[in-house]
Design a protein around this motif. Structure first.
Motif, mmCIF file in Angstrom:
data_model
loop_
_atom_site.group_PDB
_atom_site.id
_atom_site.type_symbol
_atom_site.label_atom_id
_atom_site.label_comp_id
_atom_site.label_asym_id
_atom_site.label_seq_id
_atom_site.Cartn_x
_atom_site.Cartn_y
_atom_site.Cartn_z
ATOM 1 N N UNK A 107 8.233 -20.383 -12.564
ATOM 2 C CA UNK A 107 7.691 -19.313 -11.739
ATOM 3 C C UNK A 107 6.737 -18.461 -12.573
ATOM 4 N N UNK A 108 5.624 -18.094 -11.968
ATOM 5 C CA UNK A 108 4.671 -17.181 -12.595
ATOM 6 C C UNK A 108 4.288 -16.136 -11.551
ATOM 7 N N UNK A 109 4.463 -14.858 -11.904
ATOM 8 C CA UNK A 109 4.144 -13.764 -10.992
ATOM 9 C C UNK A 109 3.077 -12.878 -11.620
ATOM 10 N N UNK A 110 2.042 -12.588 -10.849
ATOM 11 C CA UNK A 110 0.954 -11.719 -11.289
ATOM 12 C C UNK A 110 0.834 -10.580 -10.286
ATOM 13 N N UNK A 111 0.774 -9.349 -10.810
ATOM 14 C CA UNK A 111 0.657 -8.164 -9.959
ATOM 15 C C UNK A 111 -0.627 -7.433 -10.329
ATOM 16 N N UNK A 112 -1.470 -7.200 -9.351
ATOM 17 C CA UNK A 112 -2.709 -6.445 -9.531
ATOM 18 C C UNK A 112 -2.619 -5.177 -8.696
ATOM 19 N N UNK A 113 -3.010 -4.065 -9.278
ATOM 20 C CA UNK A 113 -2.962 -2.816 -8.530
ATOM 21 C C UNK A 113 -4.139 -1.940 -8.933
ATOM 22 N N UNK A 114 -4.580 -1.114 -7.996
ATOM 23 C CA UNK A 114 -5.681 -0.195 -8.258
ATOM 24 C C UNK A 114 -5.591 0.970 -7.287
ATOM 25 N N UNK A 115 -6.072 2.129 -7.693
ATOM 26 C CA UNK A 115 -6.090 3.280 -6.778
ATOM 27 C C UNK A 115 -7.161 3.099 -5.708
ATOM 28 N N UNK A 116 -6.899 3.666 -4.560
ATOM 29 C CA UNK A 116 -7.820 3.573 -3.435
ATOM 30 C C UNK A 116 -8.639 4.849 -3.365
ATOM 31 N N UNK A 117 -9.953 4.679 -3.298
ATOM 32 C CA UNK A 117 -10.835 5.834 -3.194
ATOM 33 C C UNK A 117 -10.847 6.348 -1.762
ATOM 34 N N UNK A 118 -10.661 7.636 -1.609
ATOM 35 C CA UNK A 118 -10.677 8.223 -0.270
ATOM 36 C C UNK A 118 -12.101 8.587 0.127
ATOM 37 N N UNK A 174 -1.173 12.870 -3.839
ATOM 38 C CA UNK A 174 -1.716 11.999 -4.873
ATOM 39 C C UNK A 174 -2.712 10.998 -4.311
ATOM 40 N N UNK A 175 -3.073 10.058 -5.154
ATOM 41 C CA UNK A 175 -4.044 9.041 -4.775
ATOM 42 C C UNK A 175 -3.306 7.779 -4.338
ATOM 43 N N UNK A 176 -3.619 7.228 -3.159
ATOM 44 C CA UNK A 176 -2.928 6.014 -2.712
ATOM 45 C C UNK A 176 -3.239 4.832 -3.626
ATOM 46 N N UNK A 177 -2.294 3.914 -3.687
ATOM 47 C CA UNK A 177 -2.397 2.753 -4.565
ATOM 48 C C UNK A 177 -2.180 1.490 -3.742
ATOM 49 N N UNK A 178 -2.981 0.479 -4.041
ATOM 50 C CA UNK A 178 -2.831 -0.835 -3.418
ATOM 51 C C UNK A 178 -2.391 -1.817 -4.496
ATOM 52 N N UNK A 179 -1.332 -2.567 -4.211
ATOM 53 C CA UNK A 179 -0.820 -3.554 -5.164
ATOM 54 C C UNK A 179 -0.758 -4.914 -4.483
ATOM 55 N N UNK A 180 -1.191 -5.940 -5.206
ATOM 56 C CA UNK A 180 -1.150 -7.316 -4.718
ATOM 57 C C UNK A 180 -0.353 -8.152 -5.703
ATOM 58 N N UNK A 231 0.858 -1.185 0.000
ATOM 59 C CA UNK A 231 0.000 0.000 0.000
ATOM 60 C C UNK A 231 0.893 1.234 0.000
ATOM 61 N N UNK A 232 0.718 2.080 -0.994
ATOM 62 C CA UNK A 232 1.494 3.310 -1.104
ATOM 63 C C UNK A 232 0.599 4.499 -0.774
ATOM 64 N N UNK A 233 0.991 5.244 0.225
ATOM 65 C CA UNK A 233 0.243 6.426 0.628
ATOM 66 C C UNK A 233 1.047 7.677 0.278
ATOM 67 N N UNK A 234 0.416 8.585 -0.415
ATOM 68 C CA UNK A 234 1.060 9.846 -0.791
ATOM 69 C C UNK A 234 0.195 10.995 -0.302
#
Length: 211
Positions: A200-211, A184-190, A178-181
């Motif tokens: 190996x297989x890596x999948x990254x999902x990310x989306x902005x967090x609504x305040x 700007x708008x914070x972002x959550x990445x999984x 979780x990136x808090x700025x």
């Protein structure tokens, strides 16, 4: 005992589910296969055959019945059947019917539940003294030795003691970031990494967090 019926499902027009009536909610279940299953019973003097709804591999129906003892039977693909794992008896003609005994049903008293107050915690549960300097000066407990032998991505030849289990073939490793700025708008990445043997297989999902 099996018997045939010329019209295995009669019209259920006029039959009400009974959920709004006063009675005992009772679940009737058939779990012995079939394509179409219905039930009839002595609760209405065997007048109505009610189709059961498929729920997975079983067929079920919820009925609301007054207190009493009832006989009922299933009609499975046009044949009279009974569930052998439920109470049953033979009637005067030799047909086997299941028995439903609702005489000992005790309804829940909602008022008594809502007025229930949990008992107070005993005073002895709060008698532990706070930790002092002597407690923090003690050495931490030793780690169990088997936890010091990781099996993941470490060849057995590098270990002084061989592991009791072989290296797992499939491993999943998840990371949440979780990136808090300030401006700007914070972002959550999984991130999720799957390993199967040497792949190996890596999948990254990310989306902005609504305040």
């Amino acid at each position: 005992m099996h018997g045939s019926s010329p019209s295995w499902i009669q019209s259920a027009i006029g039959y009400e589910d009974g959920c709004t009536e006063k009675g005992i909610p009772t679940m009737i279940t058939w779990g012995y296969g079939g394509k179409e299953v219905a039930v009839e019973g002595s609760w209405d003097n065997w007048k109505t055959r009610i189709p059961l709804q498929r729920c997975g591999k079983d067929f079920t129906i919820m009925k609301v019945l007054p207190s009493g003892v009832y006989q009922y039977r299933f009609i499975v693909d046009g044949q009279w059947r009974y569930a052998p794992d439920l109470p049953w008896a033979q009637d005067g003609t030799g047909n086997a019917n299941n028995i439903l005994d609702l005489q000992d049903y005790v309804p829940e008293d909602i008022k008594s539940i809502s007025s229930f107050e949990p008992p107070l915690s005993p005073e002895s549960s709060y008698s532990n003294l706070p930790l002092g300097a002597e407690d923090f000066a003690k050495e931490p407990p030793l780690v169990p030795p088997h936890l010091q032998l990781p099996l993941l991505n470490l060849p057995a030849s590098h270990m002084e003691i061989p592991p009791p289990l072989s290296r797992p073939k499939h491993v999943i490793l998840n990371h949440l970031y979780i990136q808090k700025v300030k401006n700007g708008q914070p972002v959550v990445a999984l991130g999720s990494t799957h390993r199967f043997r040497a792949k190996y297989v890596t999948v990254v999902l990310y989306k902005p967090v609504q305040r």
